[in-house]
Scaffold this motif. Sequence first.
Motif, PDB file in Angstrom:
ATOM      1  N   TYR A  33       0.842  -1.197   0.000  1.00 39.23           N
ATOM      2  CA  TYR A  33       0.000   0.000   0.000  1.00 39.23           C
ATOM      3  C   TYR A  33       0.880   1.252   0.000  1.00 39.23           C
ATOM      4  O   TYR A  33       2.071   1.192   0.293  1.00 39.23           O
ATOM      5  N   ARG A  34       0.254   2.383  -0.277  1.00 36.93           N
ATOM      6  CA  ARG A  34       0.936   3.669  -0.115  1.00 36.93           C
ATOM      7  C   ARG A  34       0.705   4.145   1.315  1.00 36.93           C
ATOM      8  O   ARG A  34      -0.336   3.880   1.899  1.00 36.93           O
ATOM      9  N   PHE A  35       1.680   4.867   1.860  1.00 33.99           N
ATOM     10  CA  PHE A  35       1.597   5.364   3.231  1.00 33.99           C
ATOM     11  C   PHE A  35       1.469   6.878   3.224  1.00 33.99           C
ATOM     12  O   PHE A  35       2.174   7.573   2.483  1.00 33.99           O
ATOM     13  N   PHE A  36       0.575   7.380   4.076  1.00 36.34           N
ATOM     14  CA  PHE A  36       0.448   8.818   4.287  1.00 36.34           C
ATOM     15  C   PHE A  36       0.342   9.106   5.770  1.00 36.34           C
ATOM     16  O   PHE A  36      -0.282   8.351   6.512  1.00 36.34           O
ATOM     17  N   ASP A  37       0.944  10.203   6.183  1.00 32.71           N
ATOM     18  CA  ASP A  37       0.843  10.706   7.551  1.00 32.71           C
ATOM     19  C   ASP A  37       0.097  12.038   7.449  1.00 32.71           C
ATOM     20  O   ASP A  37       0.569  12.950   6.759  1.00 32.71           O
ATOM     21  N   THR A  38      -1.064  12.141   8.093  1.00 31.56           N
ATOM     22  CA  THR A  38      -1.867  13.358   7.942  1.00 31.56           C
ATOM     23  C   THR A  38      -1.108  14.603   8.426  1.00 31.56           C
ATOM     24  O   THR A  38      -1.226  15.660   7.816  1.00 31.56           O
ATOM     25  N   ASP A  39      -0.320  14.462   9.490  1.00 35.94           N
ATOM     26  CA  ASP A  39       0.435  15.624   9.979  1.00 35.94           C
ATOM     27  C   ASP A  39       1.444  16.098   8.932  1.00 35.94           C
ATOM     28  O   ASP A  39       1.619  17.299   8.727  1.00 35.94           O
ATOM     29  N   ILE A  45       0.863  21.104   2.914  1.00 34.32           N
ATOM     30  CA  ILE A  45      -0.188  21.971   2.357  1.00 34.32           C
ATOM     31  C   ILE A  45      -0.055  23.396   2.893  1.00 34.32           C
ATOM     32  O   ILE A  45      -0.152  24.367   2.148  1.00 34.32           O
ATOM     33  N   ALA A  46       0.162  23.501   4.195  1.00 31.56           N
ATOM     34  CA  ALA A  46       0.243  24.819   4.834  1.00 31.56           C
ATOM     35  C   ALA A  46       1.583  25.503   4.586  1.00 31.56           C
ATOM     36  O   ALA A  46       1.695  26.725   4.735  1.00 31.56           O
ATOM     37  N   GLY A  47       2.594  24.715   4.245  1.00 27.00           N
ATOM     38  CA  GLY A  47       3.932  25.284   4.084  1.00 27.00           C
ATOM     39  C   GLY A  47       4.517  25.721   5.408  1.00 27.00           C
ATOM     40  O   GLY A  47       5.373  26.606   5.466  1.00 27.00           O
ATOM     41  N   LYS A  48       4.034  25.092   6.494  1.00 30.53           N
ATOM     42  CA  LYS A  48       4.474  25.448   7.849  1.00 30.53           C
ATOM     43  C   LYS A  48       4.556  24.186   8.682  1.00 30.53           C
ATOM     44  O   LYS A  48       3.880  23.193   8.395  1.00 30.53           O
ATOM     45  N   ILE A  50       3.840  21.942  12.110  1.00 33.28           N
ATOM     46  CA  ILE A  50       2.651  21.792  12.956  1.00 33.28           C
ATOM     47  C   ILE A  50       2.678  22.817  14.104  1.00 33.28           C
ATOM     48  O   ILE A  50       1.665  23.484  14.344  1.00 33.28           O
ATOM     49  N   PRO A  51       3.817  22.980  14.813  1.00 30.24           N
ATOM     50  CA  PRO A  51       3.831  24.017  15.867  1.00 30.24           C
ATOM     51  C   PRO A  51       3.519  25.419  15.337  1.00 30.24           C
ATOM     52  O   PRO A  51       2.837  26.199  16.001  1.00 30.24           O
ATOM     53  N   GLU A  52       3.987  25.740  14.123  1.00 25.80           N
ATOM     54  CA  GLU A  52       3.690  27.053  13.538  1.00 25.80           C
ATOM     55  C   GLU A  52       2.192  27.185  13.239  1.00 25.80           C
ATOM     56  O   GLU A  52       1.601  28.249  13.467  1.00 25.80           O
ATOM     57  N   ILE A  53       1.580  26.118  12.737  1.00 20.09           N
ATOM     58  CA  ILE A  53       0.141  26.149  12.451  1.00 20.09           C
ATOM     59  C   ILE A  53      -0.640  26.376  13.739  1.00 20.09           C
ATOM     60  O   ILE A  53      -1.555  27.204  13.788  1.00 20.09           O
ATOM     61  N   PHE A  54      -0.275  25.641  14.796  1.00 15.37           N
ATOM     62  CA  PHE A  54      -0.954  25.814  16.080  1.00 15.37           C
ATOM     63  C   PHE A  54      -0.772  27.240  16.597  1.00 15.37           C
ATOM     64  O   PHE A  54      -1.719  27.838  17.104  1.00 15.37           O
ATOM     65  N   ALA A  55       0.445  27.788  16.449  1.00 14.10           N
ATOM     66  CA  ALA A  55       0.711  29.143  16.949  1.00 14.10           C
ATOM     67  C   ALA A  55      -0.089  30.192  16.189  1.00 14.10           C
ATOM     68  O   ALA A  55      -0.577  31.154  16.776  1.00 14.10           O
TER      69      ALA A  55
END
Length: 182
Positions: A33-39, A45-48, A50-55
């Motif tokens: 299968y193909r693997f993806f990690d949503t994070d 997608i955001a170009g940032k 995860i900590p930057e998105i939360f901030a």
Amino acid sequence: MVQLIKGINLYLVGMMGAGKSTVGRVLARELGYRFFDTDDLIAQIAGKSIPEIFAEAGEDGFRDLENQVLSQLCPYKNLVVATGGGIVLRRENWSYLHHGIVVWLDVPLDVLQARLQGDGTRPLLQDPDPWGKLRSLLDQRLHLYAQADVKIKVSAEATPEHLAQQVLTAIPQVLKPATDHI
């Protein structure tokens, strides 16, 4: 196994530090299968980070992106998807998760603490009492994780390969048998 699950996606849920990404990669390799990690997808997608998105957008903004990513993945087949620990919080995410088999990696709190010790990348643990916060998050999500199709108890000694085999062994038990048409 691949013929048995017929391309059905596997969605790994559980707390941060549960090993969803690591076990997911092993499962994807085993199944072809193909693997993806949503994070990872959210960060791309955001170009940032995860900590930057939360901030910048807060947890709600992050959860919106998480929902968007999940909705775009679910129409595809032959995927193993490692989800963020809080993906189970939104009811609408369950409608996407139920397009596949939901696997809960159930890790004891003390094992999570050991794994997350010194990890400064988890926005929800940036708290004066990170272990109290972790316990609170687990308490809040436990009944949601318990709705998974497959529950895998994770010990501190379990290897990703062993856990992947446990998942593969458990899946046939949750699949509905094909009925013969008359």
